[in-house]
Design a protein around this motif. Structure first.
Motif, PDB file in Angstrom:
ATOM      1  N   PHE A   1       0.801  -1.228   0.000  1.00 34.14           N
ATOM      2  CA  PHE A   1       0.000   0.000   0.000  1.00 34.14           C
ATOM      3  C   PHE A   1       0.835   1.281   0.000  1.00 34.14           C
ATOM      4  CE2 PHE A   1      -4.263  -1.769   1.799  1.00 34.14           C
ATOM      5  CZ  PHE A   1      -4.347  -2.596   0.686  1.00 34.14           C
ATOM      6  N   PRO A   2       1.983   1.338   0.712  1.00 34.83           N
ATOM      7  CA  PRO A   2       2.759   2.586   0.689  1.00 34.83           C
ATOM      8  C   PRO A   2       3.239   2.985  -0.699  1.00 34.83           C
ATOM      9  CG  PRO A   2       3.460   1.190   2.496  1.00 34.83           C
ATOM     10  CD  PRO A   2       2.555   0.357   1.660  1.00 34.83           C
ATOM     11  N   PHE A   3       3.253   2.022  -1.641  1.00 34.03           N
ATOM     12  CA  PHE A   3       3.729   2.320  -2.983  1.00 34.03           C
ATOM     13  C   PHE A   3       2.576   2.568  -3.961  1.00 34.03           C
ATOM     14  CE2 PHE A   3       6.457  -0.747  -0.822  1.00 34.03           C
ATOM     15  CZ  PHE A   3       7.620  -0.006  -0.704  1.00 34.03           C
ATOM     16  N   MET A   4       1.366   2.673  -3.436  1.00 33.22           N
ATOM     17  CA  MET A   4       0.203   2.860  -4.303  1.00 33.22           C
ATOM     18  C   MET A   4      -0.632   4.041  -3.833  1.00 33.22           C
ATOM     19  SD  MET A   4      -1.000  -1.047  -5.210  1.00 33.22           S
ATOM     20  CE  MET A   4      -1.357  -1.543  -3.546  1.00 33.22           C
ATOM     21  N   LYS A   5       0.024   5.146  -3.597  1.00 30.08           N
ATOM     22  CA  LYS A   5      -0.684   6.291  -3.021  1.00 30.08           C
ATOM     23  C   LYS A   5      -1.655   6.943  -3.997  1.00 30.08           C
ATOM     24  CE  LYS A   5       1.274  10.156  -2.265  1.00 30.08           C
ATOM     25  NZ  LYS A   5       2.143  11.217  -1.722  1.00 30.08           N
ATOM     26  N   HIS A   6      -1.541   6.636  -5.303  1.00 32.35           N
ATOM     27  CA  HIS A   6      -2.466   7.210  -6.280  1.00 32.35           C
ATOM     28  C   HIS A   6      -3.556   6.235  -6.699  1.00 32.35           C
ATOM     29  CE1 HIS A   6      -0.411  10.980  -6.676  1.00 32.35           C
ATOM     30  NE2 HIS A   6       0.722  10.371  -6.935  1.00 32.35           N
ATOM     31  N   LEU A   7      -3.642   5.117  -6.026  1.00 31.95           N
ATOM     32  CA  LEU A   7      -4.694   4.148  -6.332  1.00 31.95           C
ATOM     33  C   LEU A   7      -6.056   4.731  -5.960  1.00 31.95           C
ATOM     34  CD1 LEU A   7      -4.900   1.196  -7.365  1.00 31.95           C
ATOM     35  CD2 LEU A   7      -5.177   0.518  -4.985  1.00 31.95           C
ATOM     36  N   LYS A   8      -6.995   4.688  -6.909  1.00 30.83           N
ATOM     37  CA  LYS A   8      -8.319   5.257  -6.667  1.00 30.83           C
ATOM     38  C   LYS A   8      -9.374   4.196  -6.378  1.00 30.83           C
ATOM     39  CE  LYS A   8      -7.600   9.436  -9.437  1.00 30.83           C
ATOM     40  NZ  LYS A   8      -7.625  10.336  -8.267  1.00 30.83           N
ATOM     41  N   THR A   9      -9.237   3.016  -6.971  1.00 29.82           N
ATOM     42  CA  THR A   9     -10.227   1.958  -6.788  1.00 29.82           C
ATOM     43  C   THR A   9      -9.531   0.664  -6.412  1.00 29.82           C
ATOM     44  OG1 THR A   9     -11.727   2.935  -8.415  1.00 29.82           O
ATOM     45  CG2 THR A   9     -12.060   0.624  -7.890  1.00 29.82           C
ATOM     46  N   LEU A  10      -9.943   0.074  -5.290  1.00 33.10           N
ATOM     47  CA  LEU A  10      -9.400  -1.205  -4.841  1.00 33.10           C
ATOM     48  C   LEU A  10     -10.554  -2.195  -4.703  1.00 33.10           C
ATOM     49  CD1 LEU A  10      -7.147  -3.034  -3.813  1.00 33.10           C
ATOM     50  CD2 LEU A  10      -7.477  -2.049  -1.527  1.00 33.10           C
ATOM     51  N   VAL A  11     -10.511  -3.250  -5.510  1.00 34.97           N
ATOM     52  CA  VAL A  11     -11.557  -4.270  -5.496  1.00 34.97           C
ATOM     53  C   VAL A  11     -10.975  -5.549  -4.908  1.00 34.97           C
ATOM     54  CG1 VAL A  11     -13.186  -5.615  -6.871  1.00 34.97           C
ATOM     55  CG2 VAL A  11     -12.645  -3.263  -7.529  1.00 34.97           C
ATOM     56  N   LEU A  12     -11.515  -5.961  -3.773  1.00 34.51           N
ATOM     57  CA  LEU A  12     -11.092  -7.200  -3.103  1.00 34.51           C
ATOM     58  C   LEU A  12     -12.305  -8.105  -2.902  1.00 34.51           C
ATOM     59  CD1 LEU A  12      -8.674  -5.683  -0.427  1.00 34.51           C
ATOM     60  CD2 LEU A  12      -8.016  -7.015  -2.433  1.00 34.51           C
ATOM     61  N   SER A  13     -13.145  -8.166  -3.916  1.00 33.04           N
ATOM     62  CA  SER A  13     -14.384  -8.940  -3.786  1.00 33.04           C
ATOM     63  C   SER A  13     -14.134 -10.430  -4.004  1.00 33.04           C
ATOM     64  CB  SER A  13     -15.424  -8.433  -4.791  1.00 33.04           C
ATOM     65  OG  SER A  13     -14.922  -8.520  -6.103  1.00 33.04           O
ATOM     66  N   CYS A  14     -15.053 -11.238  -3.459  1.00 32.44           N
ATOM     67  CA  CYS A  14     -15.019 -12.702  -3.635  1.00 32.44           C
ATOM     68  C   CYS A  14     -13.698 -13.294  -3.160  1.00 32.44           C
ATOM     69  CB  CYS A  14     -15.270 -13.082  -5.082  1.00 32.44           C
ATOM     70  SG  CYS A  14     -16.842 -12.519  -5.742  1.00 32.44           S
ATOM     71  N   SER A  15     -13.150 -12.787  -2.060  1.00 30.59           N
ATOM     72  CA  SER A  15     -11.963 -13.369  -1.455  1.00 30.59           C
ATOM     73  C   SER A  15     -12.392 -14.204  -0.245  1.00 30.59           C
ATOM     74  CB  SER A  15     -10.980 -12.275  -1.052  1.00 30.59           C
ATOM     75  OG  SER A  15     -10.462 -11.618  -2.196  1.00 30.59           O
ATOM     76  N   ASP A  16     -11.417 -14.669   0.500  1.00 33.71           N
ATOM     77  CA  ASP A  16     -11.730 -15.550   1.625  1.00 33.71           C
ATOM     78  C   ASP A  16     -11.303 -14.974   2.970  1.00 33.71           C
ATOM     79  OD1 ASP A  16     -12.811 -17.576   0.019  1.00 33.71           O
ATOM     80  OD2 ASP A  16     -10.834 -18.386  -0.420  1.00 33.71           O
ATOM     81  N   PHE A  17     -10.932 -13.695   2.993  1.00 32.18           N
ATOM     82  CA  PHE A  17     -10.398 -13.208   4.259  1.00 32.18           C
ATOM     83  C   PHE A  17     -11.518 -12.912   5.256  1.00 32.18           C
ATOM     84  CE2 PHE A  17     -10.783  -9.416   1.637  1.00 32.18           C
ATOM     85  CZ  PHE A  17     -11.281  -8.453   2.501  1.00 32.18           C
TER      86      PHE A  17
END
Length: 546
Positions: free
Chosen positions: A150-166
């Motif tokens: 995450f520290p290297f993705m400071k310009h990320l606008k959309t994060l999709v973590l759907s259908c995972s198992d966490f």
């Protein structure tokens, strides 16, 4: 050549040995002029990805490079068979060990990150600002390792973590690192097992994404790497939080209420397919006084009844910017629908209203019709799977002049007969922007279908009609003859799809140049027949009745 002593230029020439030398020279020149690329070149493990990366696109940020490594890393970075957890940890460690990476992120990355305007990307985030991990089935350990990036993705606008198992534990790792994603505008956690405990872990950290309380602070995840955030939030950005099917209950809604003041930047809240009941709806409604920027509220497929709808209605007056309200598949019945309709005067900017499968009858539609003039911008109205019948349809058609912006009307499986369908077609001239009409699985009979279709064909703005489930009142050759005559009567003015083939017990058709055996029409179960003109698509099927 000794690869240990190989220079970057020699590696690049070797990498593009099968291609034109111009490719190698082009990549070498681009990397020499980019401070981000020069920083990455300090670690040989990034040479291969940089060659491929700089060859296929023009990456402006560290964010786009890290996203590329996540998407294609196993293919371009490693020949070893390692799991994702080790890959994420290795990538984070390799990046963190680069001298000057913090300066590149806080200075150069910021400078390049503003080059793409909203106008250039038509209001959507550029592709390299979207990281889609949909259906990756990340475990808690993998989520923990992934968060180190995450520290290297400071310009990320959309994060999709759907259908995972966490689980809640993975949600806690995610929450603790959200502060690094200082440009995040959408977090999609659809279909995970985070539950109320995981939600309680995440919700207090949403406010830190934009550094509302930690501006000018130094934060660190990886040893030896510190990134300084020097910007303060002068305005509230937009934020979309999607928690669809994440096992939330009333307990989670109570937790949301506690932190609602820190969620004042949320503009989209998706809580569909959870276990929220009346108490949870009441708790959510109590938070609306803080969520005044909310534009999208999705609560479909929960356990909300009429009392919960009453609670929600009392809070809706705070949501004057609301554009989308979805309460489908909640048994709020006529009482709940009536209370919601009374709030139309406050949510006057609503554009999408979904009240399908809510247990309403014609009384609920009458209540909606009485207040619908307060929402003149309505574009989509979904009342499907409610037994509103012809009385409800008649009440609705009488207010069609107030729905001049309506583009989609869903009335599937509503107990509408041919009489109600004819009321719709007779008053459709008032719906000057209607594009789609759903009347599937109603009690419309085959003998009235031709009249209805003729009305649709004379409506130049309509482009899609669903009439599946038309009833054939008689069996055998007589019903088949009616169907044959109906389709034959349209062939002169309606262009049928050519080459359409089904099994012998189903419908077939063909063009005039084909064998006569394919110019017959047969009734059977499951027929989905499509009549198409240049602008109008009519989908219908026939139900046989015993």
């Amino acid at each position: 050549m000794d690869t240990d002593n190989q220079t970057w230029e020699e590696f690049t020439v070797s990498y593009f040995s099968d291609n034109d030398d111009d490719d190698a020279r082009h990549v070498i020149h681009q990397c020499s002029t980019s401070p981000i690329a020069r920083c990455l070149l300090q670690n040989k493990v990034f040479w291969g990805p940089l060659c491929e990366f700089r060859h296929i696109c023009q990456p402006p940020t560290i964010t786009s490079f890290v996203k590329y490594c996540i998407d294609f890393g196993p293919e371009y970075m490693f020949s070893l068979d390692i799991d994702r957890k080790d890959f994420y940890e290795f990538l984070a460690t390799a990046l963190a060990s680069l001298p000057g990476i913090g300066d590149v992120i806080s200075c150069c990355d910021l400078q390049h990150g503003v080059q793409i305007s909203e106008e250039d990307c038509k209001g959507e985030a550029p592709e390299h600002h979207i990281l889609n991990m949909d259906d990756e089935h990340l475990t808690d350990c993998e989520i923990k390792a992934f968060c180190q990036l995450f520290p290297f993705m400071k310009h990320l606008k959309t994060l999709v973590l759907s259908c995972s198992d966490f689980s809640p534990e993975g949600a806690l790792h995610l929450a603790r690192n959200l502060a690094f994603l200082t440009s995040l505008e959408e977090l999609d956690l659809t279909e995970n097992k985070i539950g109320d405990d995981g939600f309680a872990n995440i919700i207090p950290h949403i406010r830190h994404i934009y550094n509302f309380e930690v501006a000018d602070s130094v934060v660190s995840v990886n040893p030896g790497l510190q990134i300084c955030s020097r910007h303060t939030c002068r305005f509230l950005p937009s934020f979309s939080l999607k928690l669809n099917c994440t096992r939330l209950s009333d307990v989670g809604m109570a937790e949301l209420t506690v932190h609602a003041r820190s969620l004042r930047h949320v503009t989209e809240l998706d809580l569909g397919r959870n276990g929220i009941s009346d108490d949870g709806a009441a708790a959510l409604a109590n938070s609306f006084c803080h969520l005044t920027r909310l534009r999208v509220l999705i609560l479909y497929i929960n356990n909300i009844l009429s009392n919960g709808a009453l609670s929600l209605s009392m809070g809706l007056r705070f949501l004057q910017h609301l554009r989308v309200l979805s309460l489908g598949a909640n048994n709020i019945d006529d009482k709940g629908v009536t209370e919601l309709a009374r709030q139309f005067v406050y949510i006057c900017n609503i554009e999408v209203l979904k009240l399908d499968h809510t247990g309403m009858t014609h009384k609920g539609v009458i209540a909606i019709a009485a207040q619908v003039h307060h929402i003149p911008r309505l574009k989509q109205l979904n009342l499907g799977k409610n037994r509103i019948g012809d009385l409800g349809v008649r009440a609705l058609t009488e207010v069609f002049p107030s729905l001049r912006h309506l583009q989609e009307l869903f009335l599937w499986d509503c107990g509408i007969t041919s009489s109600g369908a004819e009321d719709i077609t007779n008053r459709m001239t008032h719906l000057v922007q209607l594009r789609e009409l759903q009347l599937a699985h109603n009690d419309i009979t085959l003998d009235s279908l031709q009249l209805l279709v003729s009305g649709f064909l004379s409506t130049p703005w309509l482009s899609k009609v669903d009439l599946r489930g038309v009833r054939a009142s008689e069996l055998g050759t007589q019903a088949e003859g009616m169907f044959y005559s109906f389709v034959e009567s349209l062939e002169g003015s309606v262009g049928l799809y050519s080459g359409y083939r089904r099994l012998e017990d189903e419908l077939r058709w063909g063009t005039e140049d084909e064998d006569a055996n394919y110019r017959r029409y047969r009734l059977g179960s499951g027929n989905n027949t499509k009549i198409v003109t240049d602008r109008l698509s009519i989908l219908f099927s026939v139900r046989l009745e015993n």
